[in-house]
Design a protein around this motif. Structure first.
Motif, PDB file in Angstrom:
ATOM      1  N   LYS A   1       0.854  -1.189   0.000  1.00 40.63           N
ATOM      2  CA  LYS A   1       0.000   0.000   0.000  1.00 40.63           C
ATOM      3  C   LYS A   1       0.890   1.240   0.000  1.00 40.63           C
ATOM      4  CE  LYS A   1      -3.686   2.440   2.418  1.00 40.63           C
ATOM      5  NZ  LYS A   1      -4.561   2.493   3.625  1.00 40.63           N
ATOM      6  N   ILE A   2       0.793   2.052  -1.042  1.00 37.23           N
ATOM      7  CA  ILE A   2       1.605   3.271  -1.131  1.00 37.23           C
ATOM      8  C   ILE A   2       1.119   4.286  -0.091  1.00 37.23           C
ATOM      9  CG2 ILE A   2       2.318   5.200  -2.592  1.00 37.23           C
ATOM     10  CD1 ILE A   2       3.495   2.601  -3.471  1.00 37.23           C
ATOM     11  N   LYS A   3       2.050   4.809   0.676  1.00 33.14           N
ATOM     12  CA  LYS A   3       1.730   5.815   1.680  1.00 33.14           C
ATOM     13  C   LYS A   3       1.818   7.204   1.052  1.00 33.14           C
ATOM     14  CE  LYS A   3       3.617   2.875   5.350  1.00 33.14           C
ATOM     15  NZ  LYS A   3       4.633   2.758   6.423  1.00 33.14           N
ATOM     16  N   ASP A   4       0.800   7.993   1.243  1.00 31.39           N
ATOM     17  CA  ASP A   4       0.747   9.326   0.645  1.00 31.39           C
ATOM     18  C   ASP A   4       1.897  10.206   1.135  1.00 31.39           C
ATOM     19  OD1 ASP A   4      -1.554   8.616  -0.681  1.00 31.39           O
ATOM     20  OD2 ASP A   4      -2.901   9.476   0.825  1.00 31.39           O
ATOM     21  N   ASN A   5       2.459  10.977   0.199  1.00 31.74           N
ATOM     22  CA  ASN A   5       3.505  11.961   0.542  1.00 31.74           C
ATOM     23  C   ASN A   5       4.615  11.358   1.402  1.00 31.74           C
ATOM     24  OD1 ASN A   5       2.415  14.068  -0.876  1.00 31.74           O
ATOM     25  ND2 ASN A   5       1.335  14.946   0.862  1.00 31.74           N
ATOM     26  N   SER A   6       5.052  10.170   1.035  1.00 29.15           N
ATOM     27  CA  SER A   6       6.047   9.468   1.850  1.00 29.15           C
ATOM     28  C   SER A   6       7.395   9.402   1.144  1.00 29.15           C
ATOM     29  CB  SER A   6       5.558   8.051   2.177  1.00 29.15           C
ATOM     30  OG  SER A   6       5.321   7.321   0.985  1.00 29.15           O
ATOM     31  N   VAL A   7       8.448   9.645   1.910  1.00 34.86           N
ATOM     32  CA  VAL A   7       9.817   9.610   1.398  1.00 34.86           C
ATOM     33  C   VAL A   7      10.623   8.639   2.246  1.00 34.86           C
ATOM     34  CG1 VAL A   7      11.940  10.922   1.054  1.00 34.86           C
ATOM     35  CG2 VAL A   7       9.729  11.963   0.505  1.00 34.86           C
ATOM     36  N   PHE A   8      11.268   7.699   1.579  1.00 35.04           N
ATOM     37  CA  PHE A   8      12.100   6.703   2.264  1.00 35.04           C
ATOM     38  C   PHE A   8      13.560   7.129   2.179  1.00 35.04           C
ATOM     39  CE2 PHE A   8      14.803   2.991   2.371  1.00 35.04           C
ATOM     40  CZ  PHE A   8      14.263   2.205   3.380  1.00 35.04           C
ATOM     41  N   VAL A   9      14.250   7.110   3.322  1.00 35.91           N
ATOM     42  CA  VAL A   9      15.680   7.424   3.376  1.00 35.91           C
ATOM     43  C   VAL A   9      16.341   6.319   4.197  1.00 35.91           C
ATOM     44  CG1 VAL A   9      17.407   9.207   3.820  1.00 35.91           C
ATOM     45  CG2 VAL A   9      15.008   9.866   3.513  1.00 35.91           C
ATOM     46  N   GLY A  10      17.214   5.522   3.574  1.00 39.55           N
ATOM     47  CA  GLY A  10      17.773   4.399   4.320  1.00 39.55           C
ATOM     48  C   GLY A  10      19.179   4.031   3.896  1.00 39.55           C
ATOM     49  N   GLY A  11      19.823   3.216   4.730  1.00 32.49           N
ATOM     50  CA  GLY A  11      21.162   2.719   4.433  1.00 32.49           C
ATOM     51  C   GLY A  11      22.137   3.035   5.540  1.00 32.49           C
ATOM     52  N   ARG A  12      23.415   2.787   5.231  1.00 28.71           N
ATOM     53  CA  ARG A  12      24.407   2.964   6.291  1.00 28.71           C
ATOM     54  C   ARG A  12      25.645   3.719   5.849  1.00 28.71           C
ATOM     55  NH1 ARG A  12      25.678  -3.304   7.553  1.00 28.71           N
ATOM     56  NH2 ARG A  12      23.418  -3.317   7.611  1.00 28.71           N
TER      57      ARG A  12
ATOM     58  N   ASN B   1       6.699   0.652  -0.241  1.00 28.34           N
ATOM     59  CA  ASN B   1       5.451   1.340   0.091  1.00 28.34           C
ATOM     60  C   ASN B   1       5.589   2.862   0.082  1.00 28.34           C
ATOM     61  OD1 ASN B   1       4.144  -1.102   0.403  1.00 28.34           O
ATOM     62  ND2 ASN B   1       4.338  -1.143   2.623  1.00 28.34           N
ATOM     63  N   SER B   2       6.770   3.364  -0.204  1.00 29.93           N
ATOM     64  CA  SER B   2       6.992   4.806  -0.218  1.00 29.93           C
ATOM     65  C   SER B   2       6.730   5.370  -1.612  1.00 29.93           C
ATOM     66  CB  SER B   2       8.422   5.132   0.208  1.00 29.93           C
ATOM     67  OG  SER B   2       9.346   4.663  -0.760  1.00 29.93           O
TER      68      SER B   2
ATOM     69  N   CYS C   1      12.274  -1.989  -6.537  1.00 34.51           N
ATOM     70  CA  CYS C   1      10.946  -1.588  -6.060  1.00 34.51           C
ATOM     71  C   CYS C   1      10.254  -0.625  -7.019  1.00 34.51           C
ATOM     72  CB  CYS C   1      11.068  -0.920  -4.681  1.00 34.51           C
ATOM     73  SG  CYS C   1      11.610  -2.028  -3.357  1.00 34.51           S
ATOM     74  N   LYS C   2      10.935  -0.278  -8.137  1.00 32.70           N
ATOM     75  CA  LYS C   2      10.411   0.671  -9.131  1.00 32.70           C
ATOM     76  C   LYS C   2      10.126   2.039  -8.506  1.00 32.70           C
ATOM     77  CE  LYS C   2       9.903  -2.549 -12.450  1.00 32.70           C
ATOM     78  NZ  LYS C   2       9.878  -3.819 -11.732  1.00 32.70           N
ATOM     79  N   LYS C   3      11.064   2.526  -7.697  1.00 35.11           N
ATOM     80  CA  LYS C   3      10.903   3.820  -7.054  1.00 35.11           C
ATOM     81  C   LYS C   3      11.839   4.850  -7.651  1.00 35.11           C
ATOM     82  CE  LYS C   3       7.821   2.277  -4.436  1.00 35.11           C
ATOM     83  NZ  LYS C   3       6.426   2.740  -4.595  1.00 35.11           N
ATOM     84  N   PRO C   4      11.367   6.083  -7.868  1.00 29.42           N
ATOM     85  CA  PRO C   4      12.276   7.138  -8.319  1.00 29.42           C
ATOM     86  C   PRO C   4      13.303   7.445  -7.245  1.00 29.42           C
ATOM     87  CG  PRO C   4      10.115   8.042  -7.767  1.00 29.42           C
ATOM     88  CD  PRO C   4       9.981   6.552  -7.710  1.00 29.42           C
ATOM     89  N   VAL C   5      14.540   7.705  -7.676  1.00 27.92           N
ATOM     90  CA  VAL C   5      15.654   7.928  -6.756  1.00 27.92           C
ATOM     91  C   VAL C   5      16.154   9.364  -6.887  1.00 27.92           C
ATOM     92  CG1 VAL C   5      18.020   7.268  -6.180  1.00 27.92           C
ATOM     93  CG2 VAL C   5      16.346   5.509  -6.809  1.00 27.92           C
ATOM     94  N   LEU C   6      16.217  10.049  -5.753  1.00 27.82           N
ATOM     95  CA  LEU C   6      16.887  11.345  -5.650  1.00 27.82           C
ATOM     96  C   LEU C   6      18.182  11.100  -4.890  1.00 27.82           C
ATOM     97  CD1 LEU C   6      13.817  12.004  -6.067  1.00 27.82           C
ATOM     98  CD2 LEU C   6      14.228  14.117  -4.796  1.00 27.82           C
ATOM     99  N   ILE C   7      19.318  11.508  -5.456  1.00 29.26           N
ATOM    100  CA  ILE C   7      20.603  11.150  -4.876  1.00 29.26           C
ATOM    101  C   ILE C   7      21.597  12.291  -5.038  1.00 29.26           C
ATOM    102  CG2 ILE C   7      21.459  10.113  -7.031  1.00 29.26           C
ATOM    103  CD1 ILE C   7      22.799   7.922  -5.322  1.00 29.26           C
ATOM    104  N   THR C   8      22.490  12.413  -4.080  1.00 24.97           N
ATOM    105  CA  THR C   8      23.566  13.390  -4.197  1.00 24.97           C
ATOM    106  C   THR C   8      24.428  13.045  -5.408  1.00 24.97           C
ATOM    107  OG1 THR C   8      23.601  13.563  -1.780  1.00 24.97           O
ATOM    108  CG2 THR C   8      25.479  14.506  -2.986  1.00 24.97           C
ATOM    109  N   LYS C   9      24.704  14.039  -6.225  1.00 23.39           N
ATOM    110  CA  LYS C   9      25.527  13.818  -7.418  1.00 23.39           C
ATOM    111  C   LYS C   9      26.992  13.684  -7.003  1.00 23.39           C
ATOM    112  CE  LYS C   9      26.676  15.713 -11.954  1.00 23.39           C
ATOM    113  NZ  LYS C   9      26.472  16.821 -12.907  1.00 23.39           N
TER     114      LYS C   9
END
Length: 324
Positions: A155-166, A223-224, A248-256
């Protein structure tokens, strides 16, 4: 298959079967670095183990670049001769006394005729030459995209942004971005150590979780609405999460960075400079234009599937071994 085997040194049981190269012409003998309370001790024990089970001119392939550098210096100082290669250099540029020593160790190894290395991005390889002030040969091996990372949303959560990793995450920067976006819900999945080092209050639109399971990490990503990867290093960092986001077929915003631009181009996502305002604008844009985000996510997935699969990965490793 050739008569001489290749000895593959890996660390702390971090190379599961799906990440091992397929179809090598040489017999592969895996040597594990033992778990130790101090990582350096485990690395050293692994190096000693692989030295003991090899002989002059044998090929040692190292999963972790620093162990290859350690082996180079052990051989140099003891008069032993091994042909060494390592998968994807990870050296970071830091202005510390320890890093200056480490750079000296790498510099000497990389210009040796018995040492061969790969990088995950040609731009990073050229930047390394500048940092180290040397000229050395390398080949490019893309990190491995695995089909186990293909997840569907429940279930896609509205206006949700996932930020993860180490590794190499710029958490303080991302927290500043989130503070300017009260209308957006952020989920930070991070290591406990990173959480302890966060300064300042956490706004109500940011949820932080630590020590999560792989399945929980992947399902929350799926779900994001989109995935953000703020980075604080030019060295390889965040690529596994890029692949997972692609799965997950999610658009990625990343530091260049010189590493990330090999994978996330403007056609495959959204590479960004380190500017709070630019990140705020980009997050708002992709939340408001989900179709464009989905299109770019599909292009990123196609790239990862076709250019970073097990066949290309295994061929790159074989090419690196053949240089020895």
């Amino acid at each position: 298959m050739t008569d001489r085997p290749v000895f593959i040194l890996y660390g702390f049981s971090n190379v599961s079967d799906e990440f091992k190269p397929k179809g090598l012409r040489q017999k592969a003998i895996y040597v594990e670095s033992p778990v130790a309370s101090k990582r350096f001790v485990g690395w050293l024990k692994g190096c000693l183990s692989v030295i003991r089970c090899t002989k002059t001119n044998d090929i040692i392939f190292c999963w972790y670049d620093f162990q290859a550098v350690m082996l180079y210096w052990m051989c140099l100082l003891t008069g032993m001769r091994r042909r060494l290669c390592c998968l994807n250099l990870l050296l970071k540029k830091k202005d510390t006394a320890l890093n200056r020593i480490v750079r000296t160790l790498y510099r000497k190894a990389l210009i040796s005729k018995n040492f061969y290395a790969s990088v995950t991005s040609p731009y990073y390889g050229e930047r390394l030459k500048q940092w180290l002030d040397i000229d050395f040969n390398y080949i490019v091996i893309h990190d491995l995209f695995h089909e186990n990372w293909i997840y569907e949303s429940t279930k896609i959560k509205d206006n949700s942004v996932f930020v993860g990793g180490r590794n190499g995450r710029d958490w303080p920067f991302m927290l500043e971005v989130a503070q300017k976006m009260e209308h957006v819900n952020f989920l930070f999945m991070m290591e406990p150590n990173d959480y302890e080092h966060l300064r300042g209050g956490v706004p109500s639109n940011v949820e932080i979780r630590t020590s999560v399971t792989f399945n929980e990490f992947m399902q929350e990503m799926a779900n994001s609405c989109l995935v953000c990867l703020p980075l604080n290093t030019e060295a390889p960092a965040g690529l596994m999460v890029v692949f997972q986001a692609a799965g997950c077929k999610k658009p990625v915003l990343i530091t260049k960075t010189v590493t990330s631009e090999e994978y996330v181009t403007p056609e495959r996502g959204c590479p960004l400079e380190r500017s709070i305002d630019k990140w705020v604008d980009a997050i708002d844009y992709y939340l408001e234009h989900p179709d464009e985000g989905s299109r770019k996510a599909k292009v990123l997935y196609d790239f990862c599937y076709s250019q970073c699969g097990i066949q290309q990965y295994s061929k790159g490793i074989q090419d690196l071994i053949d240089l020895c």
